[in-house]
Motif scaffolding. Sequence first.
Motif, PDB file in Angstrom:
ATOM      1  N   MET A   1       0.941  -1.292  -0.147  1.00 22.72           N
ATOM      2  CA  MET A   1       0.122   0.034   0.025  1.00 22.72           C
ATOM      3  C   MET A   1       0.766   1.190  -0.096  1.00 22.72           C
ATOM      4  SD  MET A   1      -2.926   1.091   2.683  1.00 22.72           S
ATOM      5  CE  MET A   1      -3.863  -0.347   2.438  1.00 22.72           C
ATOM      6  N   LYS A   2       0.520   2.080  -0.757  1.00 26.88           N
ATOM      7  CA  LYS A   2       1.380   3.415  -0.753  1.00 26.88           C
ATOM      8  C   LYS A   2       1.076   4.363   0.207  1.00 26.88           C
ATOM      9  CE  LYS A   2       1.430   3.946  -5.940  1.00 26.88           C
ATOM     10  NZ  LYS A   2       1.058   5.007  -7.315  1.00 26.88           N
ATOM     11  N   PRO A   3       2.243   4.804   0.857  1.00 29.55           N
ATOM     12  CA  PRO A   3       2.059   5.621   2.103  1.00 29.55           C
ATOM     13  C   PRO A   3       1.401   7.077   1.948  1.00 29.55           C
ATOM     14  CG  PRO A   3       4.027   5.788   1.260  1.00 29.55           C
ATOM     15  CD  PRO A   3       3.418   4.799   0.628  1.00 29.55           C
ATOM     16  N   LEU A   4       0.463   7.534   2.676  1.00 31.23           N
ATOM     17  CA  LEU A   4      -0.126   8.748   2.801  1.00 31.23           C
ATOM     18  C   LEU A   4       0.715   9.636   3.280  1.00 31.23           C
ATOM     19  CD1 LEU A   4      -2.912  10.144   1.978  1.00 31.23           C
ATOM     20  CD2 LEU A   4      -3.472   9.898   4.399  1.00 31.23           C
ATOM     21  N   ILE A   5       1.233  10.758   2.347  1.00 29.51           N
ATOM     22  CA  ILE A   5       1.974  11.935   2.858  1.00 29.51           C
ATOM     23  C   ILE A   5       1.247  13.223   2.901  1.00 29.51           C
ATOM     24  CG2 ILE A   5       4.148  13.097   2.056  1.00 29.51           C
ATOM     25  CD1 ILE A   5       4.491   9.916   2.758  1.00 29.51           C
ATOM     26  N   GLY A   6       1.113  13.739   3.745  1.00 26.51           N
ATOM     27  CA  GLY A   6       0.249  15.125   3.974  1.00 26.51           C
ATOM     28  C   GLY A   6       1.480  16.172   3.588  1.00 26.51           C
ATOM     29  N   VAL A   7       1.054  17.224   2.790  1.00 23.03           N
ATOM     30  CA  VAL A   7       1.551  18.445   2.418  1.00 23.03           C
ATOM     31  C   VAL A   7       1.101  19.776   3.041  1.00 23.03           C
ATOM     32  CG1 VAL A   7       2.714  19.545   0.545  1.00 23.03           C
ATOM     33  CG2 VAL A   7       2.474  17.140   0.355  1.00 23.03           C
ATOM     34  N   SER A   8       1.483  20.593   3.765  1.00 21.77           N
ATOM     35  CA  SER A   8       0.916  21.608   4.248  1.00 21.77           C
ATOM     36  C   SER A   8       0.635  22.666   2.888  1.00 21.77           C
ATOM     37  CB  SER A   8       1.696  22.322   5.233  1.00 21.77           C
ATOM     38  OG  SER A   8       2.846  22.906   4.878  1.00 21.77           O
ATOM     39  N   THR A   9      -0.122  23.517   3.266  1.00 26.44           N
ATOM     40  CA  THR A   9      -0.625  24.550   2.026  1.00 26.44           C
ATOM     41  C   THR A   9      -0.332  25.826   2.314  1.00 26.44           C
ATOM     42  OG1 THR A   9      -2.952  24.961   2.452  1.00 26.44           O
ATOM     43  CG2 THR A   9      -2.240  22.841   1.564  1.00 26.44           C
ATOM     44  N   TYR A  10      -0.555  26.631   1.299  1.00 24.80           N
ATOM     45  CA  TYR A  10      -0.495  28.077   1.444  1.00 24.80           C
ATOM     46  C   TYR A  10      -2.124  28.539   1.653  1.00 24.80           C
ATOM     47  CZ  TYR A  10       3.655  29.093  -1.115  1.00 24.80           C
ATOM     48  OH  TYR A  10       5.141  28.854  -1.493  1.00 24.80           O
ATOM     49  N   LEU A  11      -2.174  29.778   2.343  1.00 27.08           N
ATOM     50  CA  LEU A  11      -3.524  30.159   2.603  1.00 27.08           C
ATOM     51  C   LEU A  11      -3.769  31.730   2.165  1.00 27.08           C
ATOM     52  CD1 LEU A  11      -6.328  29.382   3.992  1.00 27.08           C
ATOM     53  CD2 LEU A  11      -5.669  30.452   5.931  1.00 27.08           C
ATOM     54  N   GLU A  12      -4.477  31.790   0.976  1.00 25.96           N
ATOM     55  CA  GLU A  12      -4.532  33.176   0.425  1.00 25.96           C
ATOM     56  C   GLU A  12      -5.615  33.725   0.411  1.00 25.96           C
ATOM     57  OE1 GLU A  12      -1.663  34.635  -0.625  1.00 25.96           O
ATOM     58  OE2 GLU A  12      -0.305  32.754  -0.123  1.00 25.96           O
ATOM     59  N   THR A  13      -5.810  35.128   0.451  1.00 23.54           N
ATOM     60  CA  THR A  13      -6.907  36.055   0.719  1.00 23.54           C
ATOM     61  C   THR A  13      -7.304  36.069  -0.735  1.00 23.54           C
ATOM     62  OG1 THR A  13      -5.619  37.938   0.485  1.00 23.54           O
ATOM     63  CG2 THR A  13      -6.232  37.194   2.850  1.00 23.54           C
ATOM     64  N   SER A  14      -6.762  35.973  -1.838  1.00 18.10           N
ATOM     65  CA  SER A  14      -7.282  35.932  -3.298  1.00 18.10           C
ATOM     66  C   SER A  14      -6.302  35.231  -4.244  1.00 18.10           C
ATOM     67  CB  SER A  14      -7.272  37.503  -3.787  1.00 18.10           C
ATOM     68  OG  SER A  14      -7.694  37.682  -5.020  1.00 18.10           O
ATOM     69  N   ALA A  15      -7.089  34.224  -5.093  1.00 23.84           N
ATOM     70  CA  ALA A  15      -6.827  33.475  -5.810  1.00 23.84           C
ATOM     71  C   ALA A  15      -7.615  33.344  -6.999  1.00 23.84           C
ATOM     72  CB  ALA A  15      -6.392  32.061  -5.390  1.00 23.84           C
ATOM     73  N   LYS A  16      -7.139  33.281  -8.363  1.00 23.93           N
ATOM     74  CA  LYS A  16      -7.928  33.470  -9.563  1.00 23.93           C
ATOM     75  C   LYS A  16      -7.876  32.138 -10.305  1.00 23.93           C
ATOM     76  CE  LYS A  16      -7.364  38.251 -10.203  1.00 23.93           C
ATOM     77  NZ  LYS A  16      -6.977  39.548 -11.116  1.00 23.93           N
ATOM     78  N   TRP A  17      -8.992  31.713 -10.747  1.00 24.76           N
ATOM     79  CA  TRP A  17      -9.027  30.551 -11.647  1.00 24.76           C
ATOM     80  C   TRP A  17     -10.388  30.726 -12.456  1.00 24.76           C
ATOM     81  CZ3 TRP A  17      -9.689  30.051  -6.568  1.00 24.76           C
ATOM     82  CH2 TRP A  17     -10.969  29.559  -6.197  1.00 24.76           C
ATOM     83  N   GLY A  18     -10.440  30.578 -13.665  1.00 23.40           N
ATOM     84  CA  GLY A  18     -11.591  30.682 -14.549  1.00 23.40           C
ATOM     85  C   GLY A  18     -12.236  32.127 -14.084  1.00 23.40           C
ATOM     86  N   VAL A  19     -13.328  32.068 -13.796  1.00 21.87           N
ATOM     87  CA  VAL A  19     -14.233  33.551 -13.740  1.00 21.87           C
ATOM     88  C   VAL A  19     -14.162  33.845 -12.122  1.00 21.87           C
ATOM     89  CG1 VAL A  19     -15.623  32.955 -15.518  1.00 21.87           C
ATOM     90  CG2 VAL A  19     -16.374  32.304 -13.417  1.00 21.87           C
ATOM     91  N   TRP A  20     -13.578  33.112 -11.270  1.00 21.40           N
ATOM     92  CA  TRP A  20     -13.421  33.209  -9.984  1.00 21.40           C
ATOM     93  C   TRP A  20     -12.178  33.998  -9.340  1.00 21.40           C
ATOM     94  CZ3 TRP A  20     -18.142  32.237  -8.644  1.00 21.40           C
ATOM     95  CH2 TRP A  20     -18.815  31.235  -9.374  1.00 21.40           C
ATOM     96  N   ASP A  21     -12.326  34.499  -8.384  1.00 20.13           N
ATOM     97  CA  ASP A  21     -11.282  35.386  -7.511  1.00 20.13           C
ATOM     98  C   ASP A  21     -11.804  35.217  -6.067  1.00 20.13           C
ATOM     99  OD1 ASP A  21      -9.578  36.891  -6.412  1.00 20.13           O
ATOM    100  OD2 ASP A  21      -9.666  38.584  -7.730  1.00 20.13           O
ATOM    101  N   LEU A  22     -11.232  34.263  -5.516  1.00 19.00           N
ATOM    102  CA  LEU A  22     -11.593  33.889  -4.017  1.00 19.00           C
ATOM    103  C   LEU A  22     -10.594  33.542  -3.208  1.00 19.00           C
ATOM    104  CD1 LEU A  22     -14.485  31.445  -5.154  1.00 19.00           C
ATOM    105  CD2 LEU A  22     -14.998  33.694  -4.284  1.00 19.00           C
ATOM    106  N   PRO A  23     -10.760  33.616  -1.849  1.00 17.93           N
ATOM    107  CA  PRO A  23     -10.016  33.264  -0.888  1.00 17.93           C
ATOM    108  C   PRO A  23      -9.644  31.612  -1.055  1.00 17.93           C
ATOM    109  CG  PRO A  23     -11.588  34.310   0.416  1.00 17.93           C
ATOM    110  CD  PRO A  23     -11.771  34.148  -1.164  1.00 17.93           C
TER     111      PRO A  23
END
Length: 245
Positions: A1-23
């Motif tokens: 079984m492959k091990p589960l590796i957690g990766v911490s993330t950024y937390l941004e107040t604004s990010a854009k994709w498609g038509v969206w601009d959201l936290p």
Amino acid sequence: MKPLIGVSTYLETSAKWGVWDLPAALLPTGYPRLVQRAGGLAVMLPPDEPATAASVVTRLDGLVIAGGPDVEPVRYGAEPDPRTGPPARERDDWELALIEAALASGTPLLAICRGMQLLNVALGGTLIQHLEGHTAATVGVFGEHPVKPVPGTRYGTAVPEESAVPSSHHQAVDRLGKGLIVSAYAGDGTVEAVELTDERWVLGVQWHPEMGEDVRVMTALVTAATRETLPGGSSGLSACPSRSG
């Protein structure tokens, strides 16, 4: 079984994709892809209440603390240098709690760039708040420089030769945290990798392996995480003898 590796993330107040601009809680795709290339399963760990960190870590086989903004100087008892970036307190709180939980449980831990600096701070070390020559001249572009491993260390075993690494940072480890030794240096003496000397698999690298082709550092983490999940409860981790840094 492959091990589960957690990766911490950024937390941004604004990010854009498609038509969206959201936290957004986000992570450059290089991180999960590197985990996958090394044989692990990647899961993102956005900032949460620090009190939940131990519960989260018990569900993981390995942990990666990702790169990101400068660690707030108050965390290591310093006044902010004018060139130090704005604090990311929610990330600092969460990732320090994750590091502490991984250290307490013996969960294999790889700390990348900011992550290595935060690991050093978690163990009582300090940081150099600004240095020259380790960030590319163009903003948003990774530079490259050689790092030299220390023979006999975990990093030196995984990557025994001097190698060029992708890098973008203006801070670095100053006084080492308790139990840490240096396992790689840059040509100018800057600390480029640190690790614990006891049976726990803990490694920090100052560069960004997710931006390169060399998978060996992540493979070493995934291998350690796989051993942690062996039947019978054996960790499969070999203790490293104490070495002076």
